[in-house]
Design an enzyme around this catalytic site. Structure first.
Site, PDB file in Angstrom:
ATOM      1  N   TYR A   1      -9.481   8.167   2.558  1.00  0.00           N
ATOM      2  CA  TYR A   1      -9.468   6.709   2.721  1.00  0.00           C
ATOM      3  C   TYR A   1      -8.283   6.349   3.606  1.00  0.00           C
ATOM      4  O   TYR A   1      -7.144   6.704   3.319  1.00  0.00           O
ATOM      5  CB  TYR A   1      -9.328   6.065   1.343  1.00  0.00           C
ATOM      6  CG  TYR A   1      -9.691   4.611   1.226  1.00  0.00           C
ATOM      7  CD1 TYR A   1      -9.829   3.779   2.318  1.00  0.00           C
ATOM      8  CD2 TYR A   1      -9.883   4.050  -0.030  1.00  0.00           C
ATOM      9  CE1 TYR A   1     -10.166   2.450   2.173  1.00  0.00           C
ATOM     10  CE2 TYR A   1     -10.216   2.724  -0.197  1.00  0.00           C
ATOM     11  CZ  TYR A   1     -10.359   1.924   0.918  1.00  0.00           C
ATOM     12  OH  TYR A   1     -10.684   0.605   0.762  1.00  0.00           O
TER      13      TYR A   1
ATOM     14  N   TRP B   1      -5.923  -5.452  -8.574  1.00  0.00           N
ATOM     15  CA  TRP B   1      -5.503  -5.214  -7.189  1.00  0.00           C
ATOM     16  C   TRP B   1      -5.977  -6.347  -6.284  1.00  0.00           C
ATOM     17  O   TRP B   1      -5.226  -6.841  -5.448  1.00  0.00           O
ATOM     18  CB  TRP B   1      -6.041  -3.866  -6.705  1.00  0.00           C
ATOM     19  CG  TRP B   1      -5.647  -3.550  -5.295  1.00  0.00           C
ATOM     20  CD1 TRP B   1      -6.433  -3.647  -4.186  1.00  0.00           C
ATOM     21  CD2 TRP B   1      -4.365  -3.119  -4.840  1.00  0.00           C
ATOM     22  NE1 TRP B   1      -5.719  -3.291  -3.073  1.00  0.00           N
ATOM     23  CE2 TRP B   1      -4.439  -2.960  -3.447  1.00  0.00           C
ATOM     24  CE3 TRP B   1      -3.156  -2.844  -5.488  1.00  0.00           C
ATOM     25  CZ2 TRP B   1      -3.360  -2.540  -2.677  1.00  0.00           C
ATOM     26  CZ3 TRP B   1      -2.079  -2.423  -4.716  1.00  0.00           C
ATOM     27  CH2 TRP B   1      -2.186  -2.279  -3.330  1.00  0.00           C
ATOM     28  N   TRP B   2      -7.229  -6.748  -6.449  1.00  0.00           N
ATOM     29  CA  TRP B   2      -7.739  -7.847  -5.624  1.00  0.00           C
ATOM     30  C   TRP B   2      -6.906  -9.107  -5.826  1.00  0.00           C
ATOM     31  O   TRP B   2      -6.574  -9.788  -4.853  1.00  0.00           O
ATOM     32  CB  TRP B   2      -9.192  -8.125  -5.965  1.00  0.00           C
ATOM     33  CG  TRP B   2     -10.168  -7.097  -5.473  1.00  0.00           C
ATOM     34  CD1 TRP B   2      -9.940  -6.058  -4.620  1.00  0.00           C
ATOM     35  CD2 TRP B   2     -11.544  -7.029  -5.822  1.00  0.00           C
ATOM     36  NE1 TRP B   2     -11.089  -5.351  -4.414  1.00  0.00           N
ATOM     37  CE2 TRP B   2     -12.097  -5.921  -5.137  1.00  0.00           C
ATOM     38  CE3 TRP B   2     -12.375  -7.783  -6.641  1.00  0.00           C
ATOM     39  CZ2 TRP B   2     -13.441  -5.566  -5.250  1.00  0.00           C
ATOM     40  CZ3 TRP B   2     -13.707  -7.426  -6.751  1.00  0.00           C
ATOM     41  CH2 TRP B   2     -14.226  -6.331  -6.060  1.00  0.00           C
TER      42      TRP B   2
ATOM     43  N   HIS C   1       0.806  -1.225   0.000  1.00  0.00           N
ATOM     44  CA  HIS C   1       0.000   0.000   0.000  1.00  0.00           C
ATOM     45  C   HIS C   1       0.838   1.273   0.000  1.00  0.00           C
ATOM     46  O   HIS C   1       0.283   2.370  -0.097  1.00  0.00           O
ATOM     47  CB  HIS C   1      -0.935   0.018   1.214  1.00  0.00           C
ATOM     48  CG  HIS C   1      -2.136  -0.839   1.038  1.00  0.00           C
ATOM     49  ND1 HIS C   1      -2.091  -2.209   1.178  1.00  0.00           N
ATOM     50  CD2 HIS C   1      -3.415  -0.524   0.714  1.00  0.00           C
ATOM     51  CE1 HIS C   1      -3.298  -2.701   0.952  1.00  0.00           C
ATOM     52  NE2 HIS C   1      -4.119  -1.707   0.667  1.00  0.00           N
TER      53      HIS C   1
END
Length: 104
Positions: free
Chosen positions: A41, A76-77, A22
């Site tokens: 976020y 991304w997942w 991240h």
């Protein structure tokens, strides 16, 4: 703005890897999040329980939900599924939390 919070899990041996992936987040994913109305976020780690607590402010539920169908989100997942529990579609297993208090 709509405030959302949700909880996810991270594998016990993957705390550092989760954070590394991240920081920085993929620029194209950041662009998609912002283009779909996501603001402020943040994700927090509870190391003791391997829990991730996320908060985000969104402009609309429809735009937020549309992120899941983007190519970058799907990639991304897949990129994250080895460090956290995932659903059959590779999305992270998560539970939305109900806001019970807010002080502006």
């Amino acid at each position: 703005m709509i405030r959302k919070a949700f909880v996810m899990q991270v594998n016990a041996d993957a705390h550092e890897e989760y954070q590394r992936r991240h920081n920085p987040i993929w620029p194209e994913l950041e662009s998609v999040l912002k283009a779909h109305g996501a603001h402020h976020y943040a994700i927090y780690l509870d190391k003791e329980r391997n829990l991730l607590f996320a908060t985000v402010e969104i402009e609309s539920e429809e735009r937020w939900n549309a992120i899941a169908s983007t190519d970058v989100c799907q990639r991304w997942w897949k990129h994250m599924r080895d460090v956290m529990p995932a659903n059959p579609d590779n999305s992270p297993v998560s539970a939305e939390l109900k806001e019970v208090f807010y002080l502006a």
